[in-house]
Design an enzyme around this catalytic site. Structure first.
Site, mmCIF file in Angstrom:
data_model
loop_
_atom_site.group_PDB
_atom_site.id
_atom_site.type_symbol
_atom_site.label_atom_id
_atom_site.label_comp_id
_atom_site.label_asym_id
_atom_site.label_seq_id
_atom_site.Cartn_x
_atom_site.Cartn_y
_atom_site.Cartn_z
ATOM 1 C CG ASP A 38 -0.052 -0.120 2.507
ATOM 2 O OD1 ASP A 38 0.261 0.903 3.052
ATOM 3 O OD2 ASP A 38 0.330 -1.435 2.983
ATOM 4 C CG ASP B 153 1.361 4.865 5.754
ATOM 5 O OD1 ASP B 153 0.715 4.004 6.381
ATOM 6 O OD2 ASP B 153 1.911 5.902 6.201
#
Ligand SMILES: CSC[C@H]1O[C@H](OP(=O)(O)O)[C@H](O)[C@@H]1O
Ligand SMILES: Nc1ncnc2[nH]cnc12
Length: 343
Positions: A257, A259
């Site tokens: 991801d 974040d």
């Protein structure tokens, strides 16, 4: 006093400090087919993280349930047999699941001292640790692999982070938190796999945060400004304890991801996103770890795998406390972990 005063003494017959091959007796278990003891020393371990709870495709030689003066580890330790490319006998690999076999331990609940101590007591001197991480840089895309070379500590001091306390002081060097020689082997193996569906970043700084909540957007921007490459919740204290235990340690990260620094609607990290990327790219993660184990199993890496370059460092790092000033419980625990160092 030890909280369980008889523990050290009851452990002695199981883990004799002066023998390198420890015969481990286990509590009765349901797993009838897999032996629960393993008599030869094991030098290499893999610590699996989120989404990497097993390493299939190896021969399962034993399942061990050791305990240590710091309690039991996160999970049973599987001993896997890995064919060696240069010898006729297989190489044993210890596999431990950081969050437990069912992912029931949060990052701050992981018994890292027990994990590292249990592995060292089996003979482990090299650890390949796997971690799912958030990316703090645009060019590190979800499913890319990163072999980091630095760490910024953003844990909050609530996790036990050293074997040296309670009247036994020790200071080991941590300028390079990952083992340089082991890291070079891991990067070489990663590069041999790089292609259409595997991307590798050769270095980077992990920010290790406390969690279990993910970061705020302000924190995420700050970590980028600090030069962070990726973020997780588990590089520490694992890497510090491995260094104290004289083990060569390298983490392999897979980005799952961005974040929350991008600030795009629906793009902030969540568990589903992390698990989705881990599932989708898990096979590549296992290929990467498998390639590293292939390489480390060669005889030419024998000295590295036994971490000969780290041997005795902790004897000197921990020799600062005079015998008469030692805390007795701490001394007993360290004598268990480092037989012969603090006599
Ligand atoms: C499930 S997202 C947060 C979780 O994922 C990482 O786990 P690991 O390093 O064990 O792969 C991260 O450190 C957090 O523990
Ligand atoms: N964004 C993130 N922050 C902390 N740990 C993570 N593990 C995976 N993604 C993460």
């Amino acid at each position: 006093m030890l909280s369980r005063p008889n523990l050290l003494f009851s452990l002695r017959p199981l883990f004799h400090p002066l023998t390198s091959c420890r015969h481990i007796t286990l509590p009765p278990r349901k797993m009838a087919d897999v032996p629960t003891t393993y008599d030869a020393p094991v030098h290499i371990a893999v610590i699996g993280g989120t989404g990497l709870q097993h390493l299939p495709s190896f021969t399962h030689a034993a399942t061990l349930h050791p305990t240590t003066p710091w309690g039991p580890p996160s999970s049973p330790i599987s001993i896997l047999h890995h064919p060696s490319p240069t010898t006729s006998s297989p190489i044993p690999i210890a596999f431990l699941s950081r969050h437990g076999p069912h992912h029931s331990l949060a990052p701050h609940e992981i018994p890292s001292r027990a994990n590292i101590a249990a592995l060292r007591s089996l003979g482990v001197r090299t650890i390949i640790a796997f971690s799912a991480v958030g990316s703090l840089q645009e060019h590190i895309r979800p499913r890319d692999f990163v072999v980091p070379d630095q760490i910024i500590d953003r844990t909050k001091g609530i996790r036990p982070f050293t074997f040296f306390e309670g009247g036994m002081v020790g200071h080991v060097g941590f300028g390079d938190p990952f083992d340089t020689a082991l890291g070079a082997v891991v990067r070489r193996c990663g590069h041999s796999l790089v292609g259409e569906d595997i991307q590798l970043h050769d270095g980077g700084t992990i920010v290790c945060m406390e969690g279990p909540q993910f970061s705020t957007r302000a924190e995420s921007h700050m970590y980028r400004a600090w030069g962070g490459s990726v973020i997780n919740m588990s590089a520490l204290p694992e890497a510090k304890l491995a260094r104290e235990a004289e083990m060569a340690y390298q983490m392999i990260c897979m980005a799952t991801d961005y974040d929350c620094w991008k600030g795009e609607v629906g793009e902030d990290v969540n568990v589903e996103m992390v698990m989705g990327h881990m599932r989708a790219n898990g096979e590549n993660a296992r290929r990467f770890v498998g390639a590293v184990l292939d390489e480390l199993s060669k005889e030419e890496h024998g000295e590295l795998v036994r971490a000969k370059h780290l041997e005795m460092q902790t004897k000197f790092a921990g020799g600062i406390t005079h015998k008469e000033g030692r805390g007795k419980e701490a001394e007993e625990k360290l004598k268990w972990l480092f037989p012969g160092y603090f006599d």
